[in-house]
Each structure stands twice: as structure tokens, then as C-alpha cells.
Design a protein around this motif. Structure first.
Motif, PDB file in Angstrom:
ATOM      1  N   LYS A  48       0.812  -1.495  -0.502  1.00 41.27           N
ATOM      2  CA  LYS A  48       0.017   0.428  -0.011  1.00 41.27           C
ATOM      3  C   LYS A  48       0.562   1.214  -0.074  1.00 41.27           C
ATOM      4  O   LYS A  48       2.082   1.224   0.962  1.00 41.27           O
ATOM      5  CB  LYS A  48      -1.265   0.218   1.098  1.00 41.27           C
ATOM      6  N   LYS A  49       0.551   2.386  -1.114  1.00 39.33           N
ATOM      7  CA  LYS A  49       1.143   3.628  -0.733  1.00 39.33           C
ATOM      8  C   LYS A  49       0.963   4.403   0.188  1.00 39.33           C
ATOM      9  O   LYS A  49      -0.302   4.447   0.797  1.00 39.33           O
ATOM     10  CB  LYS A  49       0.450   4.851  -1.782  1.00 39.33           C
ATOM     11  N   CYS A  50       2.174   4.660   1.399  1.00 38.52           N
ATOM     12  CA  CYS A  50       2.201   5.785   2.648  1.00 38.52           C
ATOM     13  C   CYS A  50       2.999   6.725   2.683  1.00 38.52           C
ATOM     14  O   CYS A  50       4.205   6.887   2.029  1.00 38.52           O
ATOM     15  CB  CYS A  50       2.395   5.066   4.000  1.00 38.52           C
ATOM     16  N   ASP A  51       2.269   7.953   1.841  1.00 35.49           N
ATOM     17  CA  ASP A  51       2.744   9.299   1.521  1.00 35.49           C
ATOM     18  C   ASP A  51       3.791   9.703   0.801  1.00 35.49           C
ATOM     19  O   ASP A  51       2.765   8.867  -0.480  1.00 35.49           O
ATOM     20  CB  ASP A  51       3.493   9.506   3.455  1.00 35.49           C
ATOM     21  N   LYS A  52       4.723   9.203   0.916  1.00 37.02           N
ATOM     22  CA  LYS A  52       6.670   9.115  -0.146  1.00 37.02           C
ATOM     23  C   LYS A  52       7.030   8.008  -0.634  1.00 37.02           C
ATOM     24  O   LYS A  52       8.158   7.423  -0.703  1.00 37.02           O
ATOM     25  CB  LYS A  52       7.399  10.555  -0.285  1.00 37.02           C
TER      26      LYS A  52
END
Length: 182
Positions: A48-52
Motif C-alpha cells: 500500500k502507498k503511504c505518503d512518499k
């Protein structure tokens, strides 16, 4: 009429790569005499994407075949290990339109693999060194700028010249299409 247009499209807006070496300790029910083999199976993960960054959460089974009782008996011990790898996004598209509508694609470059398997110095545990590598891509909406051809894309363009294509097809040898008979 402007000679350029901005088009909003989906594209790779972030990309990163992560190589990890980790050490795991496996507890055997018997005191090992020697290591006969080690392999890793049942690798599963999600990302999953978390910020940068992209976080990869996964697990795999470590199987160690070892001998015990002064190398007179053997056994296989299996232990499931969990991990979290954080992939920094080194390439980020500055024109990326901020939204929650992004997709994360993660590919395994190197499946978890046993580098070394040894008996711990105190002799009652097994130490396993593992390597793994991932590439992560974030797909999202971005803007691209395209040049507009004032003449359009009509049949007058060389690209669409069907007469040339017909002539090339006529020059083909029928033997190429049917194959040679022996």
C-alpha cells in the motif's frame, strides 16, 4: 487555436526499488548437530502507498532440514516469518494530481532466498540469512503536454497510405506464405 494540449492520463507517477537482507532465528525441538538444507516457500505479500513510500507487508515459511543426536537422526523444522519493507519512491512525477485514486504495483525481483543457514554459537538455535528484492510503482493521474498537428491526422498523411501497403503485399512471394514443400 493553441498548438499544445494538456491531457490528463494514468501513468507511473512514482517508482522505487528495495533490496533487503535479514536474519531470522528458528527454534528447533532438538539440539541440531548439522544443517542439511534450508529453503523458503509460501511467500505472500501485499502493498500500500503511504505518503512518499510504499509499504510491503509479507510473510514466508522457512524450512530447515537438520540432523540431531550426533548426526543419527534428521528432522525438518518450519517457521513462518513476517516482514515489512518500506520502499522509498525515488522517481516522483511533479505533475501528479493529488488524489486517493492511485494503484500500487509491486513486482518481486528476487524471491526470498536463503543465503546462509548456520547453528547459533550456543548450539540450540538455527540462524537463517535471507535476501529479497522488490520494485514498486505507483500509478496515478498526471498531465502530459502534446503538440497538435494543425493539418490533423487524415488519409493524406504518409502514415495512412494504403496504396503503398497494397504494393508491398503484392510483391510477397506466395512460397513465404505457404511454406516450402519437400
Amino acid at each position: 487555436m493553441s498548438e499544445y494540449r494538456e491531457i490528463i492520463t494514468k501513468a507511473v507517477v512514482g517508482k522505487g526499488r528495495k533490496f533487503t537482507q535479514s536474519t531470522h532465528t528458528v527454534t528447533a525441538p532438538n539440539r541440531p548437530s548439522s544443517i542439511l538444507g534450508c529453503w523458503i516457500i509460501n511467500h505472500r505479500y501485499e502493498a500500500k502507498k503511504c505518503d512518499k513510500t510504499v509499504e510491503i507487508h509479507g510473510h514466508y515459511d522457512i524450512n530447515v532440514w537438520y540432523s540431531y543426536n550426533h548426526n543419527t537422526k534428521t528432522e525438518v523444522v518450519t517457521e513462518t516469518v513476517s516482514y515489512t519493507d518500506v520502499v522509498k519512491l525515488k522517481y516522483r512525477d511533479k505533475d501528479h494530481l493529488i488524489s486517493d485514486d492511485t494503484d500500487v504495483i509491486v513486482r518481486v525481483i528476487q524471491q526470498p532466498n536463503c543465503l546462509e543457514c548456520t547453528i547459533s554459537p550456543n548450539g540450540n538455535k538455527i540462524v537463517v540469512e535471507v535476501e529479497r528484492e522488490f520494485v514498486a510503482e505507483v500509478i496515478g493521474e498526471t498531465k502530459v503536454c502534446v503538440a497538435i498537428n494543425p493539418e490533423g491526422c487524415g488519409k493524406d498523411d504518409d502514415f495512412y497510405d494504403e496504396d503503398d501497403l497494397d504494393e508491398e503485399l503484392e510483391d510477397l512471394s506466395p512460397d513465404l506464405l505457404l511454406g516450402e514443400e519437400e
